[in-house]
Scaffold this motif. Structure first.
Motif, PDB file in Angstrom:
ATOM      1  N   TYR A  90     -70.071 -44.726 -55.480  1.00  0.00           N
ATOM      2  CA  TYR A  90     -68.886 -45.104 -56.236  1.00  0.00           C
ATOM      3  C   TYR A  90     -69.234 -45.417 -57.674  1.00  0.00           C
ATOM      4  CZ  TYR A  90     -66.415 -45.684 -51.818  1.00  0.00           C
ATOM      5  OH  TYR A  90     -65.834 -45.460 -50.600  1.00  0.00           O
ATOM      6  N   LEU A  91     -68.266 -45.174 -58.556  1.00  0.00           N
ATOM      7  CA  LEU A  91     -68.302 -45.746 -59.891  1.00  0.00           C
ATOM      8  C   LEU A  91     -67.637 -47.099 -59.731  1.00  0.00           C
ATOM      9  CD1 LEU A  91     -68.666 -45.672 -62.987  1.00  0.00           C
ATOM     10  CD2 LEU A  91     -66.384 -44.644 -63.104  1.00  0.00           C
ATOM     11  N   ILE A  92     -68.307 -48.153 -60.175  1.00  0.00           N
ATOM     12  CA  ILE A  92     -67.830 -49.526 -59.951  1.00  0.00           C
ATOM     13  C   ILE A  92     -67.790 -50.279 -61.272  1.00  0.00           C
ATOM     14  CG2 ILE A  92     -68.412 -51.742 -58.873  1.00  0.00           C
ATOM     15  CD1 ILE A  92     -69.730 -50.103 -56.594  1.00  0.00           C
ATOM     16  N   TYR A  93     -66.681 -50.984 -61.509  1.00  0.00           N
ATOM     17  CA  TYR A  93     -66.598 -51.973 -62.577  1.00  0.00           C
ATOM     18  C   TYR A  93     -66.634 -53.321 -61.879  1.00  0.00           C
ATOM     19  CZ  TYR A  93     -64.497 -48.241 -65.512  1.00  0.00           C
ATOM     20  OH  TYR A  93     -64.236 -47.086 -66.209  1.00  0.00           O
ATOM     21  N   ALA A  94     -67.472 -54.229 -62.378  1.00  0.00           N
ATOM     22  CA  ALA A  94     -67.624 -55.540 -61.732  1.00  0.00           C
ATOM     23  C   ALA A  94     -67.858 -56.624 -62.776  1.00  0.00           C
ATOM     24  CB  ALA A  94     -68.791 -55.497 -60.744  1.00  0.00           C
ATOM     25  N   MET A  95     -67.617 -57.853 -62.345  1.00  0.00           N
ATOM     26  CA  MET A  95     -67.849 -59.004 -63.212  1.00  0.00           C
ATOM     27  C   MET A  95     -68.449 -60.142 -62.393  1.00  0.00           C
ATOM     28  SD  MET A  95     -63.818 -60.035 -63.619  1.00  0.00           S
ATOM     29  CE  MET A  95     -64.054 -61.171 -64.926  1.00  0.00           C
ATOM     30  N   THR A  96     -69.161 -61.019 -63.065  1.00  0.00           N
ATOM     31  CA  THR A  96     -69.726 -62.185 -62.401  1.00  0.00           C
ATOM     32  C   THR A  96     -68.681 -63.287 -62.387  1.00  0.00           C
ATOM     33  OG1 THR A  96     -71.908 -61.600 -63.229  1.00  0.00           O
ATOM     34  CG2 THR A  96     -71.632 -63.830 -62.400  1.00  0.00           C
ATOM     35  N   VAL A  97     -68.461 -63.854 -61.205  1.00  0.00           N
ATOM     36  CA  VAL A  97     -67.512 -64.953 -61.054  1.00  0.00           C
ATOM     37  C   VAL A  97     -68.325 -66.218 -60.805  1.00  0.00           C
ATOM     38  CG1 VAL A  97     -65.594 -65.853 -59.682  1.00  0.00           C
ATOM     39  CG2 VAL A  97     -65.766 -63.403 -60.121  1.00  0.00           C
ATOM     40  N   PRO A  98     -68.120 -67.261 -61.618  1.00  0.00           N
ATOM     41  CA  PRO A  98     -68.902 -68.490 -61.437  1.00  0.00           C
ATOM     42  C   PRO A  98     -68.668 -69.107 -60.056  1.00  0.00           C
ATOM     43  CG  PRO A  98     -67.628 -68.557 -63.477  1.00  0.00           C
ATOM     44  CD  PRO A  98     -67.178 -67.350 -62.720  1.00  0.00           C
ATOM     45  N   HIS A  99     -69.736 -69.602 -59.484  1.00  0.00           N
ATOM     46  CA  HIS A  99     -69.692 -70.263 -58.180  1.00  0.00           C
ATOM     47  C   HIS A  99     -70.660 -71.436 -58.255  1.00  0.00           C
ATOM     48  CE1 HIS A  99     -70.389 -70.909 -53.874  1.00  0.00           C
ATOM     49  NE2 HIS A  99     -69.216 -70.332 -53.697  1.00  0.00           N
ATOM     50  N   PRO A 100     -70.352 -72.569 -57.623  1.00  0.00           N
ATOM     51  CA  PRO A 100     -71.241 -73.734 -57.736  1.00  0.00           C
ATOM     52  C   PRO A 100     -72.658 -73.484 -57.224  1.00  0.00           C
ATOM     53  CG  PRO A 100     -69.245 -74.264 -56.465  1.00  0.00           C
ATOM     54  CD  PRO A 100     -69.162 -72.829 -56.849  1.00  0.00           C
ATOM     55  N   ASP A 101     -72.810 -72.665 -56.198  1.00  0.00           N
ATOM     56  CA  ASP A 101     -74.135 -72.451 -55.615  1.00  0.00           C
ATOM     57  C   ASP A 101     -74.812 -71.172 -56.100  1.00  0.00           C
ATOM     58  OD1 ASP A 101     -73.812 -74.785 -54.090  1.00  0.00           O
ATOM     59  OD2 ASP A 101     -72.714 -73.662 -52.552  1.00  0.00           O
ATOM     60  N   TYR A 102     -74.026 -70.139 -56.345  1.00  0.00           N
ATOM     61  CA  TYR A 102     -74.584 -68.857 -56.779  1.00  0.00           C
ATOM     62  C   TYR A 102     -73.482 -68.048 -57.454  1.00  0.00           C
ATOM     63  CZ  TYR A 102     -72.187 -67.256 -52.597  1.00  0.00           C
ATOM     64  OH  TYR A 102     -71.229 -67.008 -51.655  1.00  0.00           O
ATOM     65  N   PRO A 103     -73.845 -67.248 -58.465  1.00  0.00           N
ATOM     66  CA  PRO A 103     -72.821 -66.408 -59.095  1.00  0.00           C
ATOM     67  C   PRO A 103     -72.487 -65.225 -58.185  1.00  0.00           C
ATOM     68  CG  PRO A 103     -74.947 -66.050 -60.123  1.00  0.00           C
ATOM     69  CD  PRO A 103     -75.135 -67.134 -59.098  1.00  0.00           C
ATOM     70  N   ASN A 104     -71.216 -64.928 -58.066  1.00  0.00           N
ATOM     71  CA  ASN A 104     -70.768 -63.791 -57.263  1.00  0.00           C
ATOM     72  C   ASN A 104     -70.505 -62.606 -58.172  1.00  0.00           C
ATOM     73  OD1 ASN A 104     -70.707 -65.598 -55.179  1.00  0.00           O
ATOM     74  ND2 ASN A 104     -68.510 -65.458 -54.821  1.00  0.00           N
ATOM     75  N   LEU A 105     -70.991 -61.447 -57.772  1.00  0.00           N
ATOM     76  CA  LEU A 105     -70.621 -60.216 -58.444  1.00  0.00           C
ATOM     77  C   LEU A 105     -69.341 -59.755 -57.758  1.00  0.00           C
ATOM     78  CD1 LEU A 105     -71.469 -58.176 -60.599  1.00  0.00           C
ATOM     79  CD2 LEU A 105     -72.632 -56.892 -58.806  1.00  0.00           C
ATOM     80  N   SER A 106     -68.272 -59.621 -58.526  1.00  0.00           N
ATOM     81  CA  SER A 106     -66.966 -59.352 -57.952  1.00  0.00           C
ATOM     82  C   SER A 106     -66.410 -58.026 -58.459  1.00  0.00           C
ATOM     83  CB  SER A 106     -66.020 -60.499 -58.319  1.00  0.00           C
ATOM     84  OG  SER A 106     -64.823 -60.398 -57.615  1.00  0.00           O
ATOM     85  N   LEU A 107     -65.835 -57.274 -57.551  1.00  0.00           N
ATOM     86  CA  LEU A 107     -65.288 -55.954 -57.826  1.00  0.00           C
ATOM     87  C   LEU A 107     -64.058 -56.046 -58.723  1.00  0.00           C
ATOM     88  CD1 LEU A 107     -65.657 -52.980 -56.955  1.00  0.00           C
ATOM     89  CD2 LEU A 107     -64.139 -53.449 -55.054  1.00  0.00           C
ATOM     90  N   VAL A 108     -63.998 -55.178 -59.736  1.00  0.00           N
ATOM     91  CA  VAL A 108     -62.819 -55.067 -60.595  1.00  0.00           C
ATOM     92  C   VAL A 108     -62.115 -53.745 -60.313  1.00  0.00           C
ATOM     93  CG1 VAL A 108     -62.005 -54.893 -62.985  1.00  0.00           C
ATOM     94  CG2 VAL A 108     -63.789 -56.550 -62.382  1.00  0.00           C
ATOM     95  N   LEU A 109     -62.882 -52.647 -60.220  1.00  0.00           N
ATOM     96  CA  LEU A 109     -62.322 -51.318 -59.966  1.00  0.00           C
ATOM     97  C   LEU A 109     -63.385 -50.465 -59.313  1.00  0.00           C
ATOM     98  CD1 LEU A 109     -60.086 -49.135 -62.065  1.00  0.00           C
ATOM     99  CD2 LEU A 109     -62.387 -48.265 -61.720  1.00  0.00           C
TER     100      LEU A 109
END
Length: 190
Positions: A90-109
């Motif tokens: 896949y071609l993926i656009y993603a962003m890091t979402v702040p989390h207290p324990d670990y940053p999550n890489l979160s899908l945008v498209l």
């Protein structure tokens, strides 16, 4: 009064359909993402509300490979989004979402690599200008309303005005040689 009825109807359908995206173009997803990359889905862990994906990154278009996690949080299923398939690129656009324990890489498209064209890659790597704002003249989406008394948006040096009939996938806004943000299209209109 007719305007109020149109807005009420619009809001009703937005709530009923849930997650109504409103006007946008793919460039906006690219610009709000920290990363754009091609990856193979190596594992899927189904959750109650969203899936988590194991990924193997193949090509990075935006961001730094070392900052891309090997796991990716998918979309919330409350919006009826389809998930990705195992062992598919896949071609993926993603962003890091702040989390207290670990940053999550979160899908945008996401879009299957098999559906990506050379124009898609060229538009993403050469045409998207995240320094240009994209404006939508919402009044143009209500063709039956008398909008003559409503001020229309005017183009500015740092923003494009989306035309009434635009293509979400192929559209872009980019500064021209004079430094003025200008609307354009490249590739398949979807």
């Amino acid at each position: 009064m007719a305007f109020v009825k149109h807005i009420a109807l619009f809001l009703f359908f937005s709530v009923c359909l849930g997650c109504f995206p409103g006007p946008y173009i793919e460039q906006q997803d690219y610009c709000r993402s920290e990363f754009a990359f091609e990856a193979n889905i190596t594992s899927i862990v189904a959750g109650d509300h969203e899936d988590k994906y194991g990924i193997e990154v193949k090509i990075v278009y935006k961001g730094v490979l070392e900052n891309i996690s090997s796991t990716l949080d998918g979309f919330s299923r409350t919006c009826g989004k389809e998930g990705m398939e195992l062992y598919t690129n896949y071609l993926i656009y993603a962003m890091t979402v702040p989390h207290p324990d670990y940053p999550n890489l979160s899908l945008v498209l996401f879009r299957k690599v098999s559906d990506i064209t050379t124009e898609d890659i060229k538009r993403m790597t050469e045409k998207y200008d995240c320094g240009c704002k994209i404006n939508f003249d919402e009044w143009s989406f209500f063709p039956l309303l008398d909008t003559t008394s409503r001020p229309l948006l005017e183009p500015t040096a740092d923003a494009c005005i989306a035309p009434r009939f635009y293509c979400r996938r192929s559209a872009f806004c980019q500064k021209n040689s004079e430094g003025i943000c200008t609307w354009g299209d490249l590739g398949v209109c979807q």
